[in-house]
Enzyme design. Structure first.
Site, PDB file in Angstrom:
ATOM      1  N   CYS A   8      23.137   4.912 106.191  1.00  0.00           N
ATOM      2  CA  CYS A   8      22.471   3.791 106.845  1.00  0.00           C
ATOM      3  C   CYS A   8      21.133   3.573 106.144  1.00  0.00           C
ATOM      4  CB  CYS A   8      22.317   4.013 108.348  1.00  0.00           C
ATOM      5  SG  CYS A   8      21.238   5.367 108.803  1.00  0.00           S
ATOM      6  N   CYS A  88      25.679   0.864 109.877  1.00  0.00           N
ATOM      7  CA  CYS A  88      24.713  -0.184 110.222  1.00  0.00           C
ATOM      8  C   CYS A  88      25.326  -1.134 111.244  1.00  0.00           C
ATOM      9  CB  CYS A  88      24.327  -0.958 108.975  1.00  0.00           C
ATOM     10  SG  CYS A  88      23.739   0.119 107.668  1.00  0.00           S
ATOM     11  N   CYS A  96      23.376  -3.262 105.186  1.00  0.00           N
ATOM     12  CA  CYS A  96      23.918  -1.931 104.929  1.00  0.00           C
ATOM     13  C   CYS A  96      23.798  -1.605 103.446  1.00  0.00           C
ATOM     14  CB  CYS A  96      25.393  -1.862 105.314  1.00  0.00           C
ATOM     15  SG  CYS A  96      25.663  -1.707 107.068  1.00  0.00           S
TER      16      CYS A  96
END
Length: 148
Positions: A8, A88, A96
């Site tokens: 992430c 994400c 992302c």
């Protein structure tokens, strides 16, 4: 052993919880986490949520998790990743990170699991912990499905 990298942006909450839970269940799976722009430390509520669910926070090497850059995993001597999962949130229009393929290894299987960022939760401490707990439950469900 199947190495899984949870990716992430901040590497403070979702990816840390996913990494720790996968390492908690173990077996033939090893979890790692990283961020494209790491915050520098795991979110305290992520660690508190893991403890509340009986999960010892740990990385793929059995150490306490830390907020890491994805650069830590992009070249040797880092373990080769078999699966890379971005966590994400599509609904929040988070960007992302895209995992770069290591030229010396086969490309990993890439998955995307959209979870809201509990670190962005507002309200009382109880409300924010409830958000962390719900996101963790969703992460746990997806990992159980992956490894089942």
């Amino acid at each position: 052993m199947t190495n899984v990298l949870f990716l992430c942006t901040g590497n403070s909450a979702r990816s840390i919880m996913a990494e720790s839970y996968l390492n908690h269940i173990g077996g033939d799976w090893a979890g790692y986490s990283a961020g494209s722009n790491p915050t520098g430390t795991p979110h305290p509520m992520a660690l508190q949520t893991l403890a509340a669910h009986g999960v010892t926070p740990q990385d793929g090497d059995g150490a306490s998790p830390r907020s890491k850059s994805w650069n830590d995993f992009s070249r040797p001597p880092a373990p080769v990743m078999d699966v890379v999962i971005t966590v994400c949130d599509n609904a929040a229009a988070e960007v992302c990170p895209i995992w770069p393929t290591r030229p010396e290894t086969p490309p990993p299987r890439k998955l995307h699991w959209s979870f809201p960022d509990p670190a962005a939760a507002e309200g009382s401490e109880e409300d924010r912990l409830a958000t962390f707990s719900q996101v963790f439950a969703n992460i746990r469900s997806k990992i159980d499905e992956l490894t089942g």
